[in-house]
Write a protein that holds these residues in place. Sequence first.
Motif, mmCIF file in Angstrom:
data_model
loop_
_atom_site.group_PDB
_atom_site.id
_atom_site.type_symbol
_atom_site.label_atom_id
_atom_site.label_comp_id
_atom_site.label_asym_id
_atom_site.label_seq_id
_atom_site.Cartn_x
_atom_site.Cartn_y
_atom_site.Cartn_z
ATOM 1 N N GLY A 155 15.742 -20.032 -14.846
ATOM 2 C CA GLY A 155 15.223 -18.734 -15.264
ATOM 3 C C GLY A 155 14.083 -18.905 -16.250
ATOM 4 O O GLY A 155 14.222 -19.638 -17.234
ATOM 5 N N VAL A 156 12.972 -18.233 -16.015
ATOM 6 C CA VAL A 156 11.805 -18.406 -16.878
ATOM 7 C C VAL A 156 12.059 -17.879 -18.291
ATOM 8 O O VAL A 156 11.355 -18.265 -19.240
ATOM 9 C CB VAL A 156 10.556 -17.724 -16.272
ATOM 10 N N LYS A 157 13.076 -17.040 -18.460
ATOM 11 C CA LYS A 157 13.411 -16.515 -19.783
ATOM 12 C C LYS A 157 14.598 -17.252 -20.411
ATOM 13 O O LYS A 157 15.147 -16.813 -21.415
ATOM 14 C CB LYS A 157 13.722 -15.017 -19.691
ATOM 15 N N ASP A 158 14.965 -18.367 -19.816
ATOM 16 C CA ASP A 158 16.089 -19.147 -20.326
ATOM 17 C C ASP A 158 15.666 -19.873 -21.596
ATOM 18 O O ASP A 158 14.825 -20.772 -21.559
ATOM 19 C CB ASP A 158 16.557 -20.156 -19.269
ATOM 20 N N THR A 159 16.235 -19.483 -22.730
ATOM 21 C CA THR A 159 15.885 -20.116 -23.995
ATOM 22 C C THR A 159 16.833 -21.248 -24.362
ATOM 23 O O THR A 159 16.560 -22.015 -25.276
ATOM 24 C CB THR A 159 15.901 -19.083 -25.135
ATOM 25 N N MET A 160 17.941 -21.363 -23.643
ATOM 26 C CA MET A 160 18.893 -22.445 -23.920
ATOM 27 C C MET A 160 18.547 -23.714 -23.158
ATOM 28 O O MET A 160 18.696 -24.819 -23.669
ATOM 29 C CB MET A 160 20.311 -21.993 -23.580
ATOM 30 N N VAL A 161 18.104 -23.541 -21.905
ATOM 31 C CA VAL A 161 17.708 -24.690 -21.078
ATOM 32 C C VAL A 161 16.285 -24.452 -20.617
ATOM 33 O O VAL A 161 16.031 -23.622 -19.747
ATOM 34 C CB VAL A 161 18.645 -24.869 -19.868
ATOM 35 N N THR A 162 15.346 -25.153 -21.205
ATOM 36 C CA THR A 162 13.936 -24.976 -20.853
ATOM 37 C C THR A 162 13.619 -25.704 -19.547
ATOM 38 O O THR A 162 14.376 -26.560 -19.098
ATOM 39 C CB THR A 162 13.044 -25.498 -21.981
ATOM 40 N N LYS A 163 12.500 -25.357 -18.961
ATOM 41 C CA LYS A 163 12.138 -25.907 -17.662
ATOM 42 C C LYS A 163 12.029 -27.425 -17.692
ATOM 43 O O LYS A 163 12.412 -28.107 -16.729
ATOM 44 C CB LYS A 163 10.819 -25.290 -17.176
ATOM 45 N N ASP A 164 11.511 -27.987 -18.782
ATOM 46 C CA ASP A 164 11.368 -29.441 -18.834
ATOM 47 C C ASP A 164 12.723 -30.138 -18.798
ATOM 48 O O ASP A 164 12.846 -31.246 -18.253
ATOM 49 C CB ASP A 164 10.583 -29.860 -20.085
ATOM 50 N N ARG A 165 13.772 -29.484 -19.328
ATOM 51 C CA ARG A 165 15.112 -30.074 -19.264
ATOM 52 C C ARG A 165 15.634 -30.064 -17.826
ATOM 53 O O ARG A 165 16.285 -31.015 -17.380
ATOM 54 C CB ARG A 165 16.085 -29.284 -20.158
ATOM 55 N N VAL B 198 23.699 -27.360 -5.486
ATOM 56 C CA VAL B 198 22.909 -26.290 -6.097
ATOM 57 C C VAL B 198 23.274 -26.262 -7.578
ATOM 58 O O VAL B 198 24.446 -26.078 -7.935
ATOM 59 C CB VAL B 198 23.187 -24.921 -5.459
ATOM 60 N N LEU B 199 22.274 -26.443 -8.436
ATOM 61 C CA LEU B 199 22.503 -26.562 -9.871
ATOM 62 C C LEU B 199 21.737 -25.461 -10.606
ATOM 63 O O LEU B 199 20.511 -25.410 -10.544
ATOM 64 C CB LEU B 199 22.073 -27.946 -10.360
ATOM 65 N N PHE B 200 22.472 -24.608 -11.293
ATOM 66 C CA PHE B 200 21.890 -23.485 -12.034
ATOM 67 C C PHE B 200 21.760 -23.858 -13.514
ATOM 68 O O PHE B 200 22.729 -24.295 -14.139
ATOM 69 C CB PHE B 200 22.783 -22.245 -11.924
ATOM 70 N N SER B 201 20.563 -23.688 -14.058
ATOM 71 C CA SER B 201 20.328 -23.942 -15.483
ATOM 72 C C SER B 201 20.831 -25.325 -15.891
ATOM 73 O O SER B 201 21.384 -25.507 -16.975
ATOM 74 C CB SER B 201 21.006 -22.870 -16.343
ATOM 75 N N GLY B 202 20.618 -26.295 -15.020
ATOM 76 C CA GLY B 202 21.078 -27.647 -15.299
ATOM 77 C C GLY B 202 20.130 -28.393 -16.218
ATOM 78 O O GLY B 202 18.947 -28.075 -16.317
ATOM 79 N N PHE B 203 20.646 -29.405 -16.883
ATOM 80 C CA PHE B 203 19.825 -30.186 -17.805
ATOM 81 C C PHE B 203 20.332 -31.627 -17.854
ATOM 82 O O PHE B 203 21.510 -31.893 -17.637
ATOM 83 C CB PHE B 203 19.860 -29.582 -19.215
ATOM 84 N N GLU B 204 19.423 -32.529 -18.133
ATOM 85 C CA GLU B 204 19.817 -33.913 -18.359
ATOM 86 C C GLU B 204 20.428 -34.009 -19.759
ATOM 87 O O GLU B 204 19.836 -33.539 -20.724
ATOM 88 C CB GLU B 204 18.615 -34.846 -18.248
#
Length: 206
Positions: free
Chosen positions: A156-166, A110-116
């Motif tokens: 999170g849809v309001k996450d400005t640090m990790v966007t959905k595309d990341r 389970v990965l929260f606010s994860g990014f490549e």
Amino acid sequence: PSVVSGDTEHDAVVDTMGSTSLPETTDGAKKTETETNGTVGTEYRRATKPKVRPAASTCMVGWEATAGVIRSAVTEHGPFTGVVGFSQGASTAALALATMPELASVKWTVLFSGFEPRDARVSGWLHTSNTGAEGDTEERLYSPAIKNIRSLHVHGVKDTMVTKDRTEALMRAFEETPALFEHDGGHGVPSSKPFRDAMKHFVLAE
């Protein structure tokens, strides 16, 4: 990295909050190494510019130290069936699953606010590549490096640090179809009943 282990090996979860993603080094950059409560971290500070956030960094260092801590955790507390990570810890978890045979027992993550990672060298660990058809030197075929592991990605849809595309880019590192849970919060871990139910269902699924 911190380790959370359950009463039995089947309940154990390792939370990899590990490698520090850092800004590119330049002349005059100062490197410091710190060790606190057994956790080794490597930090770069620019002479004239502040350290950037991990999600925005294009250079990651400290992986070998982090991998060593994870190996020690597996030896002492493993085997593990699940891995949980948040933000850069989620990226670290994915990198560990892609590169460390010691985590072969893991069945889900389970990965929260994860990014490549934006470090091209490191992000390459999450994908295997092969040349295209014979004689075609241009085409390269990429495939996920993490196989046989179910993954739930929380954004999170309001996450400005990790966007959905990341987050979606990280999802592509998993061969088994990843699941996405979106919540109305920002860069954090949701606590709503719908999420708790979704996570319980995911973890207990076979």
